[in-house]
Write a protein that holds these residues in place. Structure first.
Motif, PDB file in Angstrom:
ATOM      1  N   GLY A 377       1.172   7.747  14.546  1.00 34.20           N
ATOM      2  CA  GLY A 377       1.627   8.795  13.544  1.00 34.20           C
ATOM      3  C   GLY A 377       1.100   8.698  12.134  1.00 34.20           C
ATOM      4  O   GLY A 377       1.153   9.693  11.240  1.00 34.20           O
ATOM      5  N   ARG A 378       0.108   7.763  11.665  1.00 37.41           N
ATOM      6  CA  ARG A 378      -0.390   7.934  10.379  1.00 37.41           C
ATOM      7  C   ARG A 378      -1.184   8.987  10.095  1.00 37.41           C
ATOM      8  O   ARG A 378      -1.970   9.459  11.088  1.00 37.41           O
ATOM      9  N   GLN A 481       9.956   9.911  -0.760  1.00 34.50           N
ATOM     10  CA  GLN A 481       9.676   9.882   0.690  1.00 34.50           C
ATOM     11  C   GLN A 481      11.025   9.521   1.534  1.00 34.50           C
ATOM     12  O   GLN A 481      11.874   8.657   0.853  1.00 34.50           O
ATOM     13  N   TYR A 483      13.098   8.134   4.522  1.00 30.65           N
ATOM     14  CA  TYR A 483      13.396   6.982   5.691  1.00 30.65           C
ATOM     15  C   TYR A 483      14.543   6.747   6.035  1.00 30.65           C
ATOM     16  O   TYR A 483      15.731   7.157   5.233  1.00 30.65           O
ATOM     17  N   ASP A 484      14.903   6.402   7.313  1.00 35.40           N
ATOM     18  CA  ASP A 484      16.068   5.957   7.496  1.00 35.40           C
ATOM     19  C   ASP A 484      16.370   4.742   7.118  1.00 35.40           C
ATOM     20  O   ASP A 484      17.769   4.507   6.730  1.00 35.40           O
ATOM     21  N   CYS A 502      13.485   0.217  14.618  1.00 34.64           N
ATOM     22  CA  CYS A 502      12.541   1.317  15.219  1.00 34.64           C
ATOM     23  C   CYS A 502      12.923   1.419  16.580  1.00 34.64           C
ATOM     24  O   CYS A 502      13.214   2.756  16.958  1.00 34.64           O
ATOM     25  N   HIS A 507      13.465   5.701  11.458  1.00 37.52           N
ATOM     26  CA  HIS A 507      12.161   5.823  10.713  1.00 37.52           C
ATOM     27  C   HIS A 507      12.228   4.687   9.743  1.00 37.52           C
ATOM     28  O   HIS A 507      13.106   4.628   8.836  1.00 37.52           O
ATOM     29  N   ARG A 624       4.538  -0.083  17.092  1.00 36.74           N
ATOM     30  CA  ARG A 624       5.331   1.204  16.597  1.00 36.74           C
ATOM     31  C   ARG A 624       5.060   1.907  15.446  1.00 36.74           C
ATOM     32  O   ARG A 624       5.883   2.896  15.125  1.00 36.74           O
ATOM     33  N   ASN A 625       3.798   1.585  15.038  1.00 42.28           N
ATOM     34  CA  ASN A 625       3.437   2.517  13.737  1.00 42.28           C
ATOM     35  C   ASN A 625       4.485   2.500  12.645  1.00 42.28           C
ATOM     36  O   ASN A 625       4.619   3.463  11.854  1.00 42.28           O
ATOM     37  N   ILE A 626       5.054   1.278  12.560  1.00 37.52           N
ATOM     38  CA  ILE A 626       5.796   1.113  11.442  1.00 37.52           C
ATOM     39  C   ILE A 626       5.284   0.923   9.892  1.00 37.52           C
ATOM     40  O   ILE A 626       4.212   0.126   9.966  1.00 37.52           O
ATOM     41  N   ASP A 627       5.517   1.615   9.103  1.00 35.21           N
ATOM     42  CA  ASP A 627       4.784   1.861   7.842  1.00 35.21           C
ATOM     43  C   ASP A 627       5.055   0.414   7.019  1.00 35.21           C
ATOM     44  O   ASP A 627       6.162   0.126   6.995  1.00 35.21           O
ATOM     45  N   ARG A 925      22.212   6.856  11.176  1.00 38.02           N
ATOM     46  CA  ARG A 925      22.469   7.952  12.206  1.00 38.02           C
ATOM     47  C   ARG A 925      23.752   8.386  11.974  1.00 38.02           C
ATOM     48  O   ARG A 925      23.906   9.616  12.363  1.00 38.02           O
TER      49      ARG A 925
END
Length: 926
Positions: A377-378, A481, A483-484, A502, A507, A624-627, A925
């Motif tokens: 997702g990056r 930015q 994020y959740d 995640c 996010h 998981r493509n976690i930043d 959520r």
């Protein structure tokens, strides 16, 4: 080219009459999957069974022929007859599928690390250390020992025959012992085994001679004898290509069924004469005699698809050995026969399906091929980004090439002013990063500082590219930015929280103020406590959560928060299973001080838990493509209208921005590395070293206090009794849990080693020297991989006998021997008459060599921190929830009371880390 005429499927008759059904061979590759003593595991048998079949022959990884011969951990052995049954299982598995089974035999010589052979000194032709940093100077073999070594090679061949192998490959390559005898660099003897080229050739020729004798005496007529060689050495003096041809001619004259080039690429030219681009195989074919030309030659390196194998034969190889492709594709031969076009990578979810043993999965060769096949997702701006890497003496530049969503290349920039003596580490790490598409990969063993510097440089390139991408899209890279969930801290608690959040659909971003991931968790050594687990039941260990609760409460001097402690104990088995479901299995079990039952879970190879845990968690983060934002500090947690709204962060360039989020998880650890804070609460600890990393400064506690968070037990600071003082390195409790004892400088035991840390520390401080010695033997070392690490780091004094050990550490010989004798008597009777030790009386300390490590207490853990409820929500001074903020790990107080039991911190971070992730995601959520 169709299969009817492809040369790779043509049979080949070897000089001895044996027939290989085609030209394809599985190359011998290290798997690190043997037991500690070199015996074969069931995993290894099935690994080879899965890869045999259509391929003509399988050359099984090198087997060491002598107890001083293993060149890597998990090596398999052929050093005694008790290894024959296991090796028979491998041979039978391969042959049952229709492939020839050949066994490679070797001795590592001076390439053997002392920690792999119980701290002993390795042997070699001459007492000359290998030309690599930190290499041990070996002991030169006597003339009589050389004769014995040749006999051991013969014994190994005999055992290979008894095990049912179709042949052996003599390993004369990779700078191991046989090559060391032939090399003028490593062999500087002045007897018949050294000096002239003929004398240096004598050892490999004698090994071949005894191999023939054993084959003539015990094997069938078609028994295959091969020889693997490295064509050149870069050292001066060193083996040159004409030296290699000279030796091969002599070997061929005696009789060989094949020779095996050991090179990284099939068409590699000379590494000595870099101006000549001619592939060595072409030189070999031009210069060899008629006799040598009758011996088939195997090529290896870079074969993935059918065209690669066909090209090898076109260039003059008779056989083609295939390495990594056979790991990635167990049915590789079938696939290329059917004209499949293959890519060299392994799906990160497919270890079990591909029948790859766990140790091999973690080995760098395979780890570099593992790829998460999900789409990244990056987003980056495509281009080349240059960064500097600086670590200790290392200074270099790299170019990072990026596509819009992927790192496509990393290369060193040529610059005569920069130190680039870093090639192997760079190449290995480059491959790991490219395959993971992330800089967050395991460091290279033995080059951690350089690895972390390179990873950080790649991270900077990604950050720069991401900012440029935002600008190109018309955005502001410093704009807020969304994020959740924001997770502050990348130790075990933070990573577990991020992964769980995640998986709950949030996010997530992880913020870490240090340049590397792992926090204090990466330094954890002993393991993770839990009661009533599946792994305990498998080992027949009867335990109960109630007993775990009572012993933790007692260890904490009854100051633990009973509600949090009950939650901790109840959820511990689930946390063990959570790790296992994320391919982080802690299935070996030991014990720590303050516990009465084996409930400390650790990796199967009995290594330190911290590195294993962080490596596994980071792979899950990458998947998981976690930043992850490194070298980024949280200036403040933003709070409006009685709820958290996000965080303000400042990066290494002092640029600040806002990250909006409904939930913030604080997992920043304790404050053991903040001397002022430690002394504020415990003035008597001024001057103590700490085992913690530099980032353990209590910053998270301060942030949460600004929001009104309450704290508890801030004066409860644990000192660990066994810390090596010159490096502040923790000597794991697993060593004492494995059977070691503590001895004063007088040579006497002075306390129950398995008491809680606070009590043991107090007794050490009460000694005149305020320090003591951890004493253990070879049995303890073999069962605790951490001991090998301490040996490698130079902490350990060793000697073959207790009296010699006493002399080395300036201790009374009689006193130490009497202490050991008395302790061993207690072990036999399973009762410690002197100090009441009731656990870890595992076996007498009577198997040399014997080991000693000087230790004293150091600041280790801060039990105090912010207050939370059982949902991990942070509480204010009125015990009310601060909306939107959670905490987990050492930043939290109350769970451990006045003293933490060894193994409870790892349980704490996983239990409450995953719980925080779940609750934070649910809150976001809403």
């Amino acid at each position: 080219m169709n299969n009817a005429i492809t040369p790779i499927l043509r049979p080949l008759t070897l000089p001895n009459g044996a027939v290989l059904k085609n030209r394809l061979i599985m190359a011998p590759m290290t798997t690190c999957t043997g037991f500690y003593d070199g015996t074969v595991t069931s995993e290894l048998v099935e690994y080879y069974r899965a890869r045999a079949g259509s391929i003509g022959a399988v050359i099984v990884e090198c087997c060491f022929i002598d107890t001083k011969g293993p060149a890597f951990p998990g090596a398999i052995a052929i050093d005694s007859d008790n290894k024959i049954p296991g090796l028979t299982r491998i041979a039978d598995a391969i042959k049952s599928k229709g492939s020839k089974a050949i066994l490679q035999i070797y001795h590592g010589g001076r390439m053997v690390e002392p920690e792999l052979i119980g701290g002993k000194v390795p042997v070699a032709p001459s007492a000359i250390a290998a030309p690599r940093e930190g290499a041990t100077t070996p002991q030169a073999l006597t003339a009589e020992e050389v004769d014995v070594m040749i006999t051991k090679f013969g014994d190994a061949v005999n055992r290979a025959i008894k095990a049912g192998f179709d042949g052996v490959e003599i390993h004369g390559a990779n700078t191991y012992l046989i090559q060391q005898f032939y090399s003028p660099n490593s062999n500087q003897r002045d007897d018949k085994w050294g000096g002239s080229r003929d004398n240096r050739a004598r050892f490999p020729l004698e090994v071949l001679e005894i191999t023939h004798k054993m084959a003539d005496r015990f094997a069938h007529d078609g028994f295959i004898i091969g020889y693997r060689f490295s064509p050149e050495e870069i050292e001066v003096p060193g083996i040159r290509f004409d030296d290699t041809l000279y030796l091969l001619e002599k070997l061929a004259a005696r009789g060989l069924d094949y020779v095996h080039f050991s090179v990284g690429q099939l068409l590699r030219p000379s590494i000595v004469d870099t101006s000549d681009p001619t592939p060595l195989i072409e030189k070999y074919r031009t210069l060899r005699s008629e006799t040598l030309a009758k011996v088939p030659v195997i090529g290896v390196g870079g074969v993935i698809n059918k065209t690669d194998a066909e090209s090898a034969l076109d260039h003059g190889y008779d056989l083609v050995a295939v390495g990594k492709a056979c790991i990635a594709y167990p049915d590789w031969a079938d696939r290329i026969i059917n004209n499949e076009q293959l890519e060299l990578y392994i799906d990160s979810t497919q270890r079990e399906a591909l029948i790859i043993p766990e140790p091999l999965w973690r080995f760098s060769l395979v780890d570099a091929m593992i790829r998460d096949v999900s789409v990244s997702g990056r987003k980056y701006k495509a281009g080349v980004y240059q960064e500097k890497v600086e670590a200790e003496a290392l200074k270099l530049k790299i170019n990072v090439t990026l596509d819009t969503d992927r790192i496509t290349d990393i290369s060193l920039v040529k610059d005569d002013t920069l130190d680039v003596d870093f090639t192997t580490t760079f190449e290995n790490l480059r491959t790991r990063i490219l395959v993971a598409n992330s800089p967050h990969v395991d460091a290279i063993t033995g080059a951690t500082t350089q690895s972390e510097a390179l990873k950080k440089a790649v991270s900077r390139a990604l950050a720069t590219s991401s900012k440029e991408h935002v600008i190109d899209e018309g955005g502001n890279p410093n704009a807020p930015q969304n994020y959740d969930v924001v997770v502050i801290g990348s130790g075990g608690a933070g990573l577990a929280a991020a992964i769980q959040a995640c998986d709950e659909g949030a996010h997530v971003v992880i913020i870490e103020k240090m340049p590397t991931i792992g926090g204090n968790t990466i330094k954890a050594s002993v393991g993770m406590n839990a009661a009533e687990t599946r792994f305990q039941k498998l080992k027949g260990i009867e335990d109960s959560k109630e007993l775990f609760y009572e012993e933790t409460l007692k260890g904490g001097k009854f100051k633990n928060n009973p509600i949090l402690l009950r939650e901790f104990v109840e959820l511990a088995p689930e946390a063990i299973e959570w790790l296992a479901s994320h391919e982080i299995e802690l299935n070996d079990i030991t014990i720590t001080g303050g516990m009465s039952i084996d409930r400390t879970h650790r990796p199967a190879d009995r290594s330190a838990v911290g590195g294993f845990l962080i490596s596994g968690l980071v792979k899950n983060v990458n998947k998981r493509n976690i930043d992850v934002l490194l070298e980024t500090s949280v200036a403040e947690i933003l709070f409006e209208n009685d709820t958290v709204t996000g965080v303000k962060v400042v990066d290494e360039y002092n640029d600040s921005r806002i990250l909006n989020a409904k939930s913030v998880i604080v997992a920043t650890g304790g404050f053991s590395a903040n001397r002022e804070m430690v002394v504020k609460y415990r003035p008597e600890l001024d001057g103590f070293v700490t085992t913690n990393h530099k980032g353990a400064t209590g910053s998270g506690i301060a942030m949460l206090q600004k929001l009104g968070a309450d704290t508890v037990d801030m004066g409860e600071i644990q000192i660990h009794p066994t810390v090596e003082q010159t490096t502040s390195y923790l000597i794991s409790e697993s060593i004492r849990g494995g059977g070691a004892i503590l001895v004063s400088q007088e040579g006497k035991r002075f306390f129950n080693e398995m008491e809680t840390r606070d009590k043991v520390s107090a007794e050490i401080i009460a000694l005149p020297e305020k320090s003591a010695w951890v004493i253990f033997d070879e049995q303890v070392r073999l069962n605790n991989k951490a001991a090998d690490e301490y040996i490698g780091r130079g902490f350990v004094v060793s000697a073959p006998f207790p009296n010699e050990l006493a002399l080395k550490i300036n201790m009374d010989q009689d006193a130490l021997q009497q202490t050991l004798a008395r302790y061993n008597q207690f072990v036999e009777q399973q009762h410690d008459d002197d100090f009441g030790r009731a656990t870890a009386l595992r076996h007498p300390l009577n198997h040399g060599p014997f080991y000693a490590i000087r230790i004293a207490p150091g600041v280790h853990h801060t039990m105090g921190g912010v207050t939370i409820n059982t949902d991990t929500a942070v509480l204010d001074s009125h015990k009310q929830v601060i909306d939107g903020v959670w905490a987990a790990g050492e930043v939290v107080g109350g769970i451990h009371g006045a003293n933490r039991i060894g193994g409870n911190a790892v349980a704490d971070i996983i239990i409450f880390g995953t719980l925080a992730g779940r609750r934070a995601a649910a809150h976001a959520r809403r």
